[in-house]
Design an enzyme around this catalytic site. Structure first.
Site, PDB file in Angstrom:
ATOM      1  N   HIS A  77      80.607  23.256   8.046  1.00 19.08           N
ATOM      2  CA  HIS A  77      81.637  22.889   9.018  1.00 19.08           C
ATOM      3  C   HIS A  77      82.145  24.184   9.640  1.00 19.08           C
ATOM      4  CE1 HIS A  77      82.214  19.381   6.183  1.00 19.08           C
ATOM      5  NE2 HIS A  77      82.251  18.743   7.328  1.00 19.08           N
ATOM      6  N   ASP A  80      84.856  25.556   7.396  1.00 17.82           N
ATOM      7  CA  ASP A  80      84.486  25.981   6.024  1.00 17.82           C
ATOM      8  C   ASP A  80      84.395  27.496   5.971  1.00 17.82           C
ATOM      9  OD1 ASP A  80      84.049  23.346   5.250  1.00 17.82           O
ATOM     10  OD2 ASP A  80      81.876  23.444   5.516  1.00 17.82           O
ATOM     11  N   HIS A 250      77.259   6.452   1.780  1.00 19.13           N
ATOM     12  CA  HIS A 250      78.162   5.797   2.726  1.00 19.13           C
ATOM     13  C   HIS A 250      77.685   4.380   3.042  1.00 19.13           C
ATOM     14  CE1 HIS A 250      79.837   9.892   4.329  1.00 19.13           C
ATOM     15  NE2 HIS A 250      80.033   9.708   3.042  1.00 19.13           N
ATOM     16  N   ASP A 285      83.828   7.459  -2.308  1.00 21.06           N
ATOM     17  CA  ASP A 285      82.788   8.395  -1.885  1.00 21.06           C
ATOM     18  C   ASP A 285      82.619   9.458  -2.974  1.00 21.06           C
ATOM     19  OD1 ASP A 285      80.932   9.482  -0.205  1.00 21.06           O
ATOM     20  OD2 ASP A 285      82.381  10.593   1.003  1.00 21.06           O
TER      21      ASP A 285
HETATM   22  C1  XLS Z   1      82.312  13.125   4.294  1.00 18.23           C
HETATM   23  C2  XLS Z   1      81.084  13.484   4.952  1.00 18.23           C
HETATM   24  C3  XLS Z   1      81.060  14.919   5.409  1.00 18.23           C
HETATM   25  C4  XLS Z   1      80.033  15.050   6.475  1.00 18.23           C
HETATM   26  C5  XLS Z   1      80.175  16.236   7.336  1.00 18.23           C
HETATM   27  O1  XLS Z   1      82.411  12.144   3.606  1.00 18.23           O
HETATM   28  O2  XLS Z   1      79.986  13.202   4.151  1.00 18.23           O
HETATM   29  O3  XLS Z   1      80.822  15.761   4.346  1.00 18.23           O
HETATM   30  O4  XLS Z   1      78.757  14.982   5.956  1.00 18.23           O
HETATM   31  O5  XLS Z   1      81.426  16.308   7.892  1.00 18.23           O
HETATM   32 MG    MG Z   2      79.859  11.060   0.901  1.00 21.67          MG
HETATM   33 MG    MG Z   3      77.979  13.429   4.691  1.00 25.07          MG
END
Ligand code: XLS
Ligand code: MG
Ligand code: MG
Length: 412
Positions: A77, A80, A250, A285
């Site tokens: 990111h 980051d 996800h 998640d």
């Molecule tokens: C968050 C996402 C994030 C993306 C990038 O849940 O997985 O890490 O992959 O922003």
């Molecule tokens: Mg994830």
């Molecule tokens: Mg991701």
């Protein structure tokens, strides 16, 4: 067993890693398009109810350790690596130069850059909030990330919209928020066209990543399918530049079948990038390492991707558990995730070559040869025995996963 004092624990971890065997060499690992995110290795174990368990670690250490393991690609990111207040300023150039040097020193490439549009307080109402200045700031951030991506030689940009949704009812008009979100993506694509031209580079592949909840209660683009509809909605000025970055977990989080979600993305020609991890259906998640929860499903996913010649990145978007130490992140977590992936990939190749799976699959497709015009009952009867092969194929997949197809036997 005797207590293991702190100064002997790493040696124990190392010895047991060795005892596990099955590790690929860094050179073998580098043959795969596997990317390691900055945020995954530097995740400190924090969450709403969780204090950090690991100390902070910067990109120089992450890139060096990925290099040793044999992870050939790195991604990040914007925030980051660049503090938010230095984004787009002199500090950015200096950090980008340091990243370039680290990548070159350790033989890695930057595959992807992504904009953080969820963590900073400015995004409390999401990247497509009502206030025009918040939206202009979001557009500025994605444009700036495009610049960083070209500087670092990336091929992909990813967008997880984070808080594009709401906790409480009534404040937003969803159609308006989606139009505003499209404006940010349009800004990124337009900047990309400009910069790519100037630098004589191809434009980036812009990949949308869906997540059904977290950090908001209700999400406007919760699934990869919703993202596909958004790409085709007419709101994007360059839909051909925008594809998907599905994340395995996800899709499970909303109860979907990741393999089916990937299949739909493949059919649309939009499977460009893939976040690989594992976890549980209809839960948080948790971002567990690939193959630790659903190895059979993972094998099946990779059979599909091999069958369709998917050639994009496999991005290790998981979080080493809070119980893993800083040392363990690079001694156990990353190498074991990479190696499970490679083994599953190789097994997927075996499934595709397997004589039994092949013959069963072809027989199913050949059908019974019952005369044309037969009624439903006659067709069902004629196919009855053939259809038993579905379960046989599943058995064979499990045999391949467990190594039983190579004649390993267990006797009571
Ligand atoms: C968050 C996402 C994030 C993306 C990038 O849940 O997985 O890490 O992959 O922003
Ligand atoms: Mg994830
Ligand atoms: Mg991701």
């Amino acid at each position: 067993m005797k207590p293991v004092p702190p100064n002997q624990q790493r040696a124990l971890v190392d010895r047991l890693v060795q005892a596990c065997g099955g590790a690929y060499s860094p050179d073998v690992r580098r043959k795969y398009f596997i990317s390691g995110p900055q945020w995954a290795a530097s995740y400190q174990g924090q969450a709403l109810f969780h204090a950090p368990t690991r100390s902070a670690i910067g990109f120089e250490d992450v890139i060096r350790e990925y290099g040793k393991i044999g992870i050939g690609y790195w991604c990040t990111h914007d925030s980051d690596v660049i503090p938010a207040e230095q984004l787009g300023r002199d500090g950015q150039c200096e950090i980008v130069a340091r990243i370039q040097k680290s990548l070159a020193d350790h033989g890695l490439k930057c595959s992807m850059v992504t904009t953080e549009t969820f963590f900073h307080e400015v995004f409390a109402a999401g990247p497509a909030a009502e206030s025009p200045e918040i939206r202009e700031y979001a557009a500025y951030r994605v444009r700036n990330t495009v610049d960083i991506g070209h500087e670092l030689g990336a091929q992909f940009a990813v967008y997880w919209p984070g808080s594009l949704g709401y906790y409480t009812q009534g404040a937003i008009d969803e159609t308006q928020s989606l139009r505003w979100y499209a404006d940010a993506l349009n800004a990124a694509c337009e900047r990309d066209i400009e910069v790519a031209k100037k630098k004589n580079r191809p434009t980036l592949k812009h990949c949308l990543e869906a997540k059904p909840f977290e950090p908001q209660a209700e999400i406007l683009l919760p699934t990869s399918d919703a993202m596909l509809a958004f790409i085709g909605s007419g709101l994007l000025r360059h839909p051909e530049m925008v594809g998907l970055n599905p994340e395995y977990l996800h899709e499970l989080m909303w109860g979907g079948a990741p393999r089916a979600a990937l299949a739909r993305a493949l059919l649309a020609g939009k499977l460009w990038h893939f976040d690989i991890n594992d976890g549980y259906r209809l839960k948080h998640d948790v971002d567990i390492g690939v193959g630790l929860v659903n190895p059979l499903d993972w094998l099946n996913v990779l059979v599909l991707l091999r069958a369709h010649n998917y050639a994009g990145p496999f991005n290790l978007d998981y979080k080493p558990p809070r119980t893993t130490s800083n040392y363990g992140v690079f001694a156990v977590s990353f190498p074991s995730a990479v190696d499970r992936f490679i083994t599953l990939w190789e097994m997927a190749g075996e499934v595709r070559e397997d004589a039994i799976v092949r013959e069963a699959t072809e027989a199913l497709k050949a059908g019974s040869g019952v005369a044309a015009g037969a009624d439903g009952k006659a067709i069902a009867d004629a196919n009855k025995e053939l259809l038993t092969l579905h379960e046989l194929i599943a058995h064979r997949l499990v045999q391949i996963l467990l190594g039983l197809h190579r004649g390993r036997q267990y006797f009571a």
